[in-house]
Structures are given as structure tokens and as C-alpha cells.
Design a protein around this motif. Structure first.
Motif, PDB file in Angstrom:
ATOM      1  N   ILE A  84       0.843  -1.203   0.000  1.00 10.08           N
ATOM      2  CA  ILE A  84       0.000   0.000   0.000  1.00 10.08           C
ATOM      3  C   ILE A  84       0.870   1.241   0.000  1.00 10.08           C
ATOM      4  O   ILE A  84       0.620   2.208  -0.721  1.00 10.08           O
ATOM      5  CB  ILE A  84      -0.947   0.012   1.221  1.00 10.08           C
ATOM      6  CG1 ILE A  84      -2.000  -1.088   1.086  1.00 10.08           C
ATOM      7  CG2 ILE A  84      -1.644   1.363   1.352  1.00 10.08           C
ATOM      8  CD1 ILE A  84      -2.891  -1.241   2.300  1.00 10.08           C
ATOM      9  N   GLY A  85       1.916   1.210   0.835  1.00 10.57           N
ATOM     10  CA  GLY A  85       2.824   2.354   0.899  1.00 10.57           C
ATOM     11  C   GLY A  85       3.520   2.608  -0.417  1.00 10.57           C
ATOM     12  O   GLY A  85       3.555   3.741  -0.912  1.00 10.57           O
ATOM     13  N   MET A  86       4.079   1.547  -1.014  1.00  9.82           N
ATOM     14  CA  MET A  86       4.756   1.692  -2.299  1.00  9.82           C
ATOM     15  C   MET A  86       3.776   2.174  -3.372  1.00  9.82           C
ATOM     16  O   MET A  86       4.126   2.955  -4.257  1.00  9.82           O
ATOM     17  CB  MET A  86       5.366   0.359  -2.730  1.00  9.82           C
ATOM     18  CG  MET A  86       6.384  -0.228  -1.768  1.00  9.82           C
ATOM     19  SD  MET A  86       7.958   0.637  -1.739  1.00  9.82           S
ATOM     20  CE  MET A  86       8.814  -0.117  -3.102  1.00  9.82           C
ATOM     21  N   SER A  87       2.536   1.697  -3.285  1.00  4.92           N
ATOM     22  CA  SER A  87       1.525   2.058  -4.283  1.00  4.92           C
ATOM     23  C   SER A  87       1.026   3.489  -4.106  1.00  4.92           C
ATOM     24  O   SER A  87       0.529   4.084  -5.066  1.00  4.92           O
ATOM     25  CB  SER A  87       0.333   1.101  -4.203  1.00  4.92           C
ATOM     26  OG  SER A  87       0.738  -0.225  -4.430  1.00  4.92           O
ATOM     27  N   SER A  88       1.116   4.036  -2.895  1.00  8.01           N
ATOM     28  CA  SER A  88       0.583   5.383  -2.672  1.00  8.01           C
ATOM     29  C   SER A  88       1.360   6.448  -3.439  1.00  8.01           C
ATOM     30  O   SER A  88       0.868   7.553  -3.660  1.00  8.01           O
ATOM     31  CB  SER A  88       0.557   5.722  -1.177  1.00  8.01           C
ATOM     32  OG  SER A  88       1.850   5.944  -0.671  1.00  8.01           O
ATOM     33  N   ALA A  89       2.586   6.102  -3.882  1.00  9.24           N
ATOM     34  CA  ALA A  89       3.306   7.007  -4.777  1.00  9.24           C
ATOM     35  C   ALA A  89       2.524   7.173  -6.087  1.00  9.24           C
ATOM     36  O   ALA A  89       2.505   8.250  -6.687  1.00  9.24           O
ATOM     37  CB  ALA A  89       4.705   6.471  -5.064  1.00  9.24           C
ATOM     38  N   THR A  90       1.860   6.099  -6.524  1.00  6.82           N
ATOM     39  CA  THR A  90       1.016   6.147  -7.714  1.00  6.82           C
ATOM     40  C   THR A  90      -0.127   7.135  -7.501  1.00  6.82           C
ATOM     41  O   THR A  90      -0.507   7.879  -8.405  1.00  6.82           O
ATOM     42  CB  THR A  90       0.418   4.747  -8.007  1.00  6.82           C
ATOM     43  OG1 THR A  90       1.461   3.789  -7.988  1.00  6.82           O
ATOM     44  CG2 THR A  90      -0.296   4.715  -9.334  1.00  6.82           C
ATOM     45  N   GLU A  91      -0.680   7.124  -6.287  1.00  8.71           N
ATOM     46  CA  GLU A  91      -1.777   8.023  -5.942  1.00  8.71           C
ATOM     47  C   GLU A  91      -1.332   9.478  -6.041  1.00  8.71           C
ATOM     48  O   GLU A  91      -2.029  10.334  -6.605  1.00  8.71           O
ATOM     49  CB  GLU A  91      -2.239   7.706  -4.517  1.00  8.71           C
ATOM     50  CG  GLU A  91      -3.688   7.992  -4.259  1.00  8.71           C
ATOM     51  CD  GLU A  91      -4.193   7.255  -3.037  1.00  8.71           C
ATOM     52  OE1 GLU A  91      -5.415   7.156  -2.883  1.00  8.71           O
ATOM     53  OE2 GLU A  91      -3.381   6.765  -2.221  1.00  8.71           O
ATOM     54  N   THR A  92      -0.149   9.771  -5.516  1.00 12.39           N
ATOM     55  CA  THR A  92       0.394  11.137  -5.574  1.00 12.39           C
ATOM     56  C   THR A  92       0.632  11.568  -7.015  1.00 12.39           C
ATOM     57  O   THR A  92       0.158  12.620  -7.450  1.00 12.39           O
ATOM     58  CB  THR A  92       1.724  11.212  -4.789  1.00 12.39           C
ATOM     59  OG1 THR A  92       1.515  10.805  -3.436  1.00 12.39           O
ATOM     60  CG2 THR A  92       2.279  12.631  -4.806  1.00 12.39           C
ATOM     61  N   LEU A  93       1.362  10.738  -7.756  1.00 12.55           N
ATOM     62  CA  LEU A  93       1.789  11.118  -9.101  1.00 12.55           C
ATOM     63  C   LEU A  93       0.629  11.166 -10.089  1.00 12.55           C
ATOM     64  O   LEU A  93       0.538  12.098 -10.902  1.00 12.55           O
ATOM     65  CB  LEU A  93       2.867  10.143  -9.590  1.00 12.55           C
ATOM     66  CG  LEU A  93       4.169  10.149  -8.767  1.00 12.55           C
ATOM     67  CD1 LEU A  93       5.078   9.017  -9.202  1.00 12.55           C
ATOM     68  CD2 LEU A  93       4.878  11.491  -8.915  1.00 12.55           C
ATOM     69  N   CYS A  94      -0.269  10.177 -10.037  1.00 11.18           N
ATOM     70  CA  CYS A  94      -1.408  10.174 -10.957  1.00 11.18           C
ATOM     71  C   CYS A  94      -2.349  11.341 -10.668  1.00 11.18           C
ATOM     72  O   CYS A  94      -2.862  11.978 -11.600  1.00 11.18           O
ATOM     73  CB  CYS A  94      -2.176   8.856 -10.853  1.00 11.18           C
ATOM     74  SG  CYS A  94      -1.369   7.478 -11.705  1.00 11.18           S
ATOM     75  N   GLY A  95      -2.576  11.624  -9.384  1.00 13.41           N
ATOM     76  CA  GLY A  95      -3.454  12.743  -9.024  1.00 13.41           C
ATOM     77  C   GLY A  95      -2.909  14.075  -9.490  1.00 13.41           C
ATOM     78  O   GLY A  95      -3.633  14.912 -10.046  1.00 13.41           O
ATOM     79  N   GLN A  96      -1.610  14.300  -9.279  1.00 11.69           N
ATOM     80  CA  GLN A  96      -0.998  15.563  -9.695  1.00 11.69           C
ATOM     81  C   GLN A  96      -0.892  15.658 -11.211  1.00 11.69           C
ATOM     82  O   GLN A  96      -1.097  16.731 -11.790  1.00 11.69           O
ATOM     83  CB  GLN A  96       0.378  15.701  -9.037  1.00 11.69           C
ATOM     84  CG  GLN A  96       0.296  15.876  -7.525  1.00 11.69           C
ATOM     85  CD  GLN A  96       1.655  15.990  -6.851  1.00 11.69           C
ATOM     86  OE1 GLN A  96       2.698  15.884  -7.490  1.00 11.69           O
ATOM     87  NE2 GLN A  96       1.647  16.208  -5.543  1.00 11.69           N
ATOM     88  N   ALA A  97      -0.612  14.538 -11.879  1.00 10.05           N
ATOM     89  CA  ALA A  97      -0.536  14.528 -13.346  1.00 10.05           C
ATOM     90  C   ALA A  97      -1.898  14.833 -13.960  1.00 10.05           C
ATOM     91  O   ALA A  97      -1.997  15.575 -14.947  1.00 10.05           O
ATOM     92  CB  ALA A  97      -0.036  13.176 -13.840  1.00 10.05           C
ATOM     93  N   PHE A  98      -2.978  14.292 -13.362  1.00 17.15           N
ATOM     94  CA  PHE A  98      -4.321  14.561 -13.883  1.00 17.15           C
ATOM     95  C   PHE A  98      -4.671  16.038 -13.709  1.00 17.15           C
ATOM     96  O   PHE A  98      -5.259  16.656 -14.607  1.00 17.15           O
ATOM     97  CB  PHE A  98      -5.346  13.684 -13.162  1.00 17.15           C
ATOM     98  CG  PHE A  98      -6.728  13.784 -13.736  1.00 17.15           C
ATOM     99  CD1 PHE A  98      -7.067  13.102 -14.895  1.00 17.15           C
ATOM    100  CD2 PHE A  98      -7.701  14.560 -13.113  1.00 17.15           C
ATOM    101  CE1 PHE A  98      -8.340  13.195 -15.431  1.00 17.15           C
ATOM    102  CE2 PHE A  98      -8.979  14.658 -13.632  1.00 17.15           C
ATOM    103  CZ  PHE A  98      -9.298  13.972 -14.800  1.00 17.15           C
TER     104      PHE A  98
END
Length: 486
Positions: A84-98
Motif C-alpha cells: 500500500i505504501g509503495m503504491s501510494s506514490a502512484t496516488e500522488t503522481l497520478c493525481g498531480q498529473a491529472f
């Protein structure tokens, strides 16, 4: 006359401001719930499959219930925390990219997360393969350790499914397309109950039947997500597999590690408390009762984590757009919403606390132990409505390292020592451990609140803009357009 005109104008201005504020709150709430409601449905349903499995196993035998509790709250929580922790980087980057309209980067970030998470999980497989000797080494009773070792092998296909379901959910909710996951999760929950009933009650396959149902229902969601993405429902953000996903991995790995540490310090905290419960006089009852209470909290917090997901998306989107004022306003609406939900469940836990244990087991000793913890459970639920949302704000802004430090101090310097002393020295047993846990959560909540209040959001906008420019890769469509221009 002039005074009356001025007063009328002032009242009119205040009315307009109040009306405008009300409109802004309604509009922000719509944006939040557009992300949060599917997230709540999917997380409650997904976590519900774990709880349903525990309930079926609990009615098979109390020994296997303790073994399942150990694996689920220690091994799975340990590995799941990292993922979950490693995946939350995806949450940060995808949200900011969108938010910055860098849509093509979202698919690249998703593939990078798969690559990093699959390697990480494969390295961690010995945690499941050698569960029995590990639990024996940790001092657990031999019978419980053997049961846990058998159950842990069944969790391997389950945890591999989580790699994809976690990251895809973060990818879809960043672009507000996660309603499909909510539907898939509801179907998963229904399928899981039917399969569990068929395999455990009708065919009497015992533990293997219960765990088979869990694995099948988990992969049902994953396959549905693949169909949605690869079938063309994300045309702007999914351009197919690309070699760019394995390039420039180091910055993403660094953010993933800081995210992993942040989440792991929190999830492992609860796991260690369960381990401490295993050293009590009546280990079987202590572990079972503690695990049941944690699962009740977990199920409620799954709803709050839906709000946490919305916090990640709203903060990341607005930072990507460069609007610091919108970030601050969104945080206020998010916190008000989450605390209202927390108060509702706080009341429910106070009213029905003495009866909750019967949902999971018919063992009177375990039910009574759960009842004794019900008051502390209620206040932990209330605190649990606050800190996940603040963590979501931090993830959306990429502040995982700061939260990791807060979690380290609050949980391991404050919470654990208090729990150990009260549980063993003052002989409060499981209740003492739970008081320690609540102390850690309370101090973490205060620290996160202070951090959020003190954050300079204008500065965070600048940091986000610089990160997005540095990691941006042109899509093939943009390259073609450039070629046509020149």
C-alpha cells in the motif's frame, strides 16, 4: 438614512457571501463524494471479504481463528503495508498529473508501480512460505503457529491480486473513474459469501474452502479491472504498455519507499500489538478478541479511507492545477465530512459494543473480552475518522517522509511502550495494550493536524509544478503533432 442604506448593503453582502460559501461547500462535497463513495463501497466490500472469511473460520474452530488472526494481522498486514505504501506514490503522481493535464503520464506511472510492487512482493514471499517457523521464533504457541503456517500459504495468490487491485484503484480514482471498481467490489462481496457458504458449509472443505473463496473473489475484481483498462475505457490515460515505464525508476522508487515507510509504520504498529496480545496468559482468547476489534475498526476505517482517497485526489488535483486556496478549502470540507461519519460510528460502538463479538465467534470468553474493549473501541473509531484523512492530504501533496517521522515517534516511542507497560506491568492485559494503541493514535492525530495547519500550500504548488515538469515524457500523439508542425 445613509446609515440604514449602509446596513442594508452590509447585510446583503454577508448574505451573498454566505450563499457563495454554501454553494462552494456543496460543490466541493460533490467532488469529494464523486471519488469517496465508489472508494468506500469498494474498500468496505473488499475488506468485508476478509472479515467474512474470518467469520467462517471462527465457526470452524477457535484454534484456526487464532491462526487466521495471526496471519491476517501480522503477515498480511506486514506485506500489505509495504505494498500500500509503495503504491501510494502512484496516488500522488497520478493525481498531480491529472490536475496538470499530463494524462499520458498516468498510464506510465501505473506500469511503473506494477513493476516495482511485483518485484517487492516476490522478495517478501518467505514471510508466507516460512510462516510456521517465524511464528514459533516469535514465541507463539506451536498449535497456533502450525495453523497459521497452513493458512498463510493460501494468502499468496490473494496478496498478488492486491498488487494490481490497489494500484489500478488509485489510477482510476485520480481521474474519477473508480465507479467501476465499486460495482466489481459489490459483485466480489456477493460472490465471496456464496462461495464461502458453498465450500465451507455445503461441501465442508473447511479452511481450504474458506481461503479458496477469498482468492477467487479477489481475482474476480482484478480481471474486471484489466478488462476496463485494456478494453478502451481509459483512452486518454492508457496508451498501452511502453518501455518508458522502466526508465527513470529511481525517483519513483524513492517516493515509493518514503510512502511505504509511512504506511508500514502505521500498519505494523497494530500488528505488533497483536503479537504482544499473543504473549498474554490466555493467548488464544487475547489474539482472537484483539483481532476482532481491529477488524471492526478496519471495516469502519475502510469507509474513512474512501474519504482519504478523495483527500489524495482533491489535494493532488488542485496542486497540479496550481490552486493553493482550493487545496485549503478542500481540506476543511474533507475533515468536516469525515468527523461527522466518525461520530455516527462512535455512537453505534457505544450502544452495541457488548454484542459485536457474536458476529465473529460463539466462544463466550472471546465475546466477553471484546465487550470489555468496547468503550476503548468506540474512541479509537472516533480518532480513526481523523488521521486517515490527514494522511491522505499528505499523500496528495507528496509529504510522506514527514508523516513517516510522525508515525515513528507517536507509535513506537509513545504508543507501544505505554501499551507494553499497562498490559504487562499493571496487569491490564489486552485492555492495557489497547490504551497504549489509542495513546499513539491520539498523538499522531494531533501531530498530523499541526503539520497540515503549518504547511505552506503556495510553496507546495511550486514543488509540485517542478516535479511534474522534471518527470514529464511526451506522448506519441504529441510527438506526431510536433513533427507535423516542423
Amino acid at each position: 438614512m445613509d446609515n440604514s442604506i449602509q446596513e442594508t448593503l452590509l447585510i446583503s453582502s454577508k448574505t451573498e457571501q454566505n450563499g457563495d460559501l454554501k454553494g462552494r461547500i456543496i460543490e466541493e462535497s460533490k467532488k469529494i463524494w464523486r471519488v469517496a463513495m465508489p472508494g468506500i463501497i469498494s474498500r468496505v466490500s473488499s475488506f468485508g471479504t476478509i472479515v467474512i472469511t474470518q467469520s467462517f473460520i471462527g465457526h470452524i474452530s477457535s484454534l484456526d481463528l487464532a491462526g487466521y488472526a495471526l496471519v491476517q494481522t501480522l503477515s498480511v498486514r506486514f506485506v500489505n503495508g509495504i505494498l500500500i505504501g509503495m503504491s501510494s506514490a502512484t496516488e500522488t503522481l497520478c493525481g498531480q498529473a491529472f490536475g496538470a493535464k499530463q494524462y499520458n503520464m498516468m498510464g506510465i506511472y501505473l506500469q511503473r508501480s506494477w513493476f516495482i510492487d511485483l518485484i517487492t512482493l516476490t522478495i517478501l514471499l518467505p514471510v508466507f512460505i516460512f510462516a510456521t517457523p517465524i511464528f514459533k521464533l516469535l514465541g507463539e504457541e506451536e498449535a497456533i503457529a502450525k495453523s497459521a503456517g497452513y493458512i498463510s500459504l493460501w494468502f499468496i495468490p490473494f496478496i498478488y491480486g492486491l498488487v494490481f487491485s490497489l494500484t489500478i484503484q488509485m489510477y482510476l480514482q485520480a481521474q474519477q473513474k473508480n465507479m467501476v471498481i465499486a460495482w466489481l467490489s459489490v459483485f466480489q462481496f456477493v460472490i465471496h459469501i456464496l462461495l464461502s457458504w458453498l465450500l465451507v458449509i455445503v461441501l465442508k472443505l473447511g479452511i481450504s474452502g474458506a481461503m479458496s473463496a477469498l482468492c477467487v473473489s479477489t481475482w474476480f475484481v482484478v480481471l474486471g479491472e484489466f478488462v476496463y483498462i485494456f478494453g478502451g475505457w481509459c483512452p486518454e490515460t492508457w496508451k498501452g504498455f511502453t518501455i518508458a515505464a522502466v526508465k527513470d525508476l529511481l525517483p519513483v522508487v524513492k517516493l515509493s519507499i518514503s510512502s511505504g515507510v509511512m504506511i508500514c509504520l502505521e500498519l505494523w504498529y497494530y500488528a505488533i500489538l497483536v503479537l504482544l496480545a499473543g504473549y498474554m496468559k490466555n493467548a488464544k482468547v487475547s489474539i482472537s478478541a484483539f483481532s476482532i476489534c481491529l477488524n471492526i475498526i478496519g471495516w469502519i476505517i475502510m469507509m474513512i479511507i474512501g474519504i482519504m482517497g478523495a483527500a489524495c485526489v482533491r489535494v493532488a488535483n488542485e496542486l497540479g492545477r496550481g490552486d493553493a486556496k482550493a487545496v485549503k478549502f478542500s481540506i476543511k470540507v474533507l475533515m468536516s465530512t469525515s468527523v461527522s461519519i466518525g461520530l455516527f460510528f462512535w455512537i453505534l460502538c457505544l450502544v452495541f459494543g457488548s454484542k459485536i463479538g457474536y458476529l465473529f465467534t460463539s466462544e463466550e470468553e472471546v465475546v466477553q473480552s471484546v465487550s470489555d474493549l468496547s468503550l476503548l473501541l468506540a474512541f479509537t473509531v472516533l480518532l480513526g475518522s481523523i488521521f486517515p484523512v490527514l494522511s491522505g492530504v499528505a499523500v496528495g501533496a507528496g509529504l510522506q517522509t514527514k508523516v513517516a517521522v510522525i508515525n515513528l515517534v507517536c507509535f513506537y516511542v509513545i504508543g507501544l511502550p505505554i501499551g507494553a507497560v499497562l498490559g504487562y506491568v499493571t496487569n491490564l492485559q489486552v485492555k492495557g495494550i489497547w490504551i497504549g494503541m489509542t495513546s499513539g493514535v491520539a498523538t499522531q492525530t494531533l501531530a498530523l493536524s499541526f503539520m497540515t495547519w503549518r504547511t505552506n500550500w503556495d510553496e507546495e504548488v511550486s514543488i509540485t509544478s517542478a516535479r511534474l515538469k522534471k518527470w514529464y515524457l511526451e506522448s506519441s500523439d504529441e510527438n506526431k503533432t510536433s513533427d507535423q508542425v516542423f
